[in-house]
Design a protein around this motif. Structure first.
Motif, mmCIF file in Angstrom:
data_model
loop_
_atom_site.group_PDB
_atom_site.id
_atom_site.type_symbol
_atom_site.label_atom_id
_atom_site.label_comp_id
_atom_site.label_asym_id
_atom_site.label_seq_id
_atom_site.Cartn_x
_atom_site.Cartn_y
_atom_site.Cartn_z
ATOM 1 N N ALA A 63 -24.945 37.974 -40.624
ATOM 2 C CA ALA A 63 -25.283 39.254 -39.999
ATOM 3 C C ALA A 63 -24.089 40.198 -40.026
ATOM 4 N N ASP A 64 -22.902 39.693 -39.730
ATOM 5 C CA ASP A 64 -21.694 40.526 -39.769
ATOM 6 C C ASP A 64 -21.426 41.063 -41.169
ATOM 7 N N VAL A 65 -21.561 40.199 -42.174
ATOM 8 C CA VAL A 65 -21.343 40.631 -43.561
ATOM 9 C C VAL A 65 -22.352 41.712 -43.934
ATOM 10 N N LEU A 66 -23.603 41.496 -43.597
ATOM 11 C CA LEU A 66 -24.646 42.464 -43.947
ATOM 12 C C LEU A 66 -24.459 43.782 -43.205
ATOM 13 N N ARG A 67 -24.088 43.718 -41.936
ATOM 14 C CA ARG A 67 -23.800 44.960 -41.192
ATOM 15 C C ARG A 67 -22.643 45.708 -41.849
ATOM 16 N N GLY A 68 -21.637 44.963 -42.309
ATOM 17 C CA GLY A 68 -20.503 45.572 -42.997
ATOM 18 C C GLY A 68 -20.910 46.257 -44.293
ATOM 19 N N ARG A 69 -22.033 45.849 -44.834
ATOM 20 C CA ARG A 69 -22.562 46.455 -46.065
ATOM 21 C C ARG A 69 -23.589 47.541 -45.763
ATOM 22 N N GLY A 70 -23.695 47.910 -44.476
ATOM 23 C CA GLY A 70 -24.543 49.021 -44.099
ATOM 24 C C GLY A 70 -25.982 48.684 -43.756
ATOM 25 N N LEU A 71 -26.325 47.397 -43.672
ATOM 26 C CA LEU A 71 -27.686 47.022 -43.323
ATOM 27 C C LEU A 71 -27.828 46.909 -41.810
ATOM 28 N N ARG A 72 -28.988 47.305 -41.314
ATOM 29 C CA ARG A 72 -29.285 47.176 -39.891
ATOM 30 C C ARG A 72 -30.006 45.861 -39.638
ATOM 31 N N LEU A 73 -29.629 45.195 -38.541
ATOM 32 C CA LEU A 73 -30.335 43.992 -38.107
ATOM 33 C C LEU A 73 -31.095 44.319 -36.840
ATOM 34 N N LEU A 74 -32.193 43.621 -36.616
ATOM 35 C CA LEU A 74 -33.041 43.947 -35.476
ATOM 36 C C LEU A 74 -32.433 43.552 -34.142
ATOM 37 N N TYR A 75 -31.601 42.503 -34.133
ATOM 38 C CA TYR A 75 -31.028 42.022 -32.877
ATOM 39 C C TYR A 75 -29.513 42.089 -32.938
ATOM 40 N N ASP A 76 -28.896 42.361 -31.789
ATOM 41 C CA ASP A 76 -27.434 42.332 -31.700
ATOM 42 C C ASP A 76 -26.907 40.910 -31.815
ATOM 43 N N ALA A 77 -27.664 39.961 -31.305
ATOM 44 C CA ALA A 77 -27.277 38.545 -31.345
ATOM 45 C C ALA A 77 -28.497 37.735 -31.785
ATOM 46 N N PRO A 78 -28.278 36.570 -32.404
ATOM 47 C CA PRO A 78 -29.406 35.746 -32.855
ATOM 48 C C PRO A 78 -30.312 35.351 -31.691
ATOM 49 N N ARG A 79 -31.576 35.131 -32.033
ATOM 50 C CA ARG A 79 -32.557 34.646 -31.061
ATOM 51 C C ARG A 79 -33.072 33.290 -31.500
ATOM 52 N N ARG A 80 -33.802 32.625 -30.592
ATOM 53 C CA ARG A 80 -34.371 31.324 -30.917
ATOM 54 C C ARG A 80 -35.575 31.498 -31.822
ATOM 55 N N GLY A 81 -35.582 30.710 -32.891
ATOM 56 C CA GLY A 81 -36.714 30.702 -33.810
ATOM 57 C C GLY A 81 -37.400 29.348 -33.777
ATOM 58 N N THR A 82 -38.165 29.062 -34.789
ATOM 59 C CA THR A 82 -38.914 27.810 -34.907
ATOM 60 C C THR A 82 -37.985 26.607 -34.804
ATOM 61 N N SER A 83 -38.401 25.613 -34.069
ATOM 62 C CA SER A 83 -37.661 24.343 -33.935
ATOM 63 C C SER A 83 -36.216 24.562 -33.496
ATOM 64 N N ASP A 84 -36.020 25.511 -32.598
ATOM 65 C CA ASP A 84 -34.691 25.822 -32.050
ATOM 66 C C ASP A 84 -33.699 26.343 -33.081
ATOM 67 N N SER A 85 -34.214 26.893 -34.188
ATOM 68 C CA SER A 85 -33.316 27.552 -35.134
ATOM 69 C C SER A 85 -32.778 28.824 -34.482
ATOM 70 N N ARG A 86 -31.775 29.415 -35.109
ATOM 71 C CA ARG A 86 -31.222 30.697 -34.662
ATOM 72 C C ARG A 86 -31.583 31.712 -35.734
ATOM 73 N N VAL A 87 -32.150 32.854 -35.318
ATOM 74 C CA VAL A 87 -32.666 33.816 -36.287
ATOM 75 C C VAL A 87 -32.233 35.248 -35.972
ATOM 76 N N ASN A 88 -32.252 36.047 -37.021
ATOM 77 C CA ASN A 88 -32.135 37.491 -36.912
ATOM 78 C C ASN A 88 -32.913 38.064 -38.085
ATOM 79 N N PHE A 89 -33.157 39.356 -38.074
ATOM 80 C CA PHE A 89 -33.950 39.994 -39.109
ATOM 81 C C PHE A 89 -33.239 41.233 -39.632
ATOM 82 N N ILE A 90 -33.331 41.436 -40.945
ATOM 83 C CA ILE A 90 -32.845 42.670 -41.568
ATOM 84 C C ILE A 90 -33.972 43.690 -41.449
#
Length: 149
Positions: free
Chosen positions: A102-129
């Motif tokens: 997420a940090d690398v992508l933000r540095g390349r000018g992409l927006r992510l939906l969340y400031d910090a990862p959220r819980r996804g399926t099976s306790d994964s950590r997720v974010n979205f572009i």
């Protein structure tokens, strides 16, 4: 390859899953099982994301189809279904460290939906572009929970 792009091939480790929005999860699981011979590997309710979901295995690849049904008419998936009907809702890439990617992508000018990862399926950590920054595609970043995949 330029130094600032040299880590691109290391950001994503695999296609984790393709998310399919469906109005009825039980009906969709039956279809994938009976029509395609796929096995439902995992099913859960994710209140935070507003979905009932199932992961359906695709052969021996480790990749899955994620079936997503809305829990309420106000959920993101319900709104997607109202706008677009049943179909592909997202493409998810597996990553080793969702915060780093997420940090690398933000540095390349992409927006992510969340400031910090959220819980996804099976306790994964997720974010979205944001889809507007990814060619109109909702891209999910998935860091599997320890011991998964």
């Amino acid at each position: 390859m330029t130094p600032e792009l040299s880590d691109v091939r290391h950001l994503f480790t695999a296609i984790d899953h393709v998310g399919i929005a469906v109005p009825d999860l039980d009906e969709a699981m039956t279809f994938y099982r009976e029509a395609y011979g796929m096995e439902v590997l995992h099913e859960e309710v994710n209140e935070e994301q507003g979905v009932r979901e199932a992961m359906v295995g695709v052969g021996d690849s480790g990749s899955c189809i994620q079936l997503l049904a809305p829990l309420t008419p106000e959920s993101t998936i319900a709104k997607f279904l109202d706008r677009n009907g049943q179909g592909i809702q997202q493409l998810a890439f597996r990553v080793d460290d969702v915060e780093h990617v997420a940090d690398v992508l933000r540095g390349r000018g992409l927006r992510l939906l969340y400031d910090a990862p959220r819980r996804g399926t099976s306790d994964s950590r997720v974010n979205f572009i944001h889809p507007k920054d990814a060619g109109g595609v909702l891209v999910e970043l998935v860091e599997p929970a320890a011991g998964a995949h």
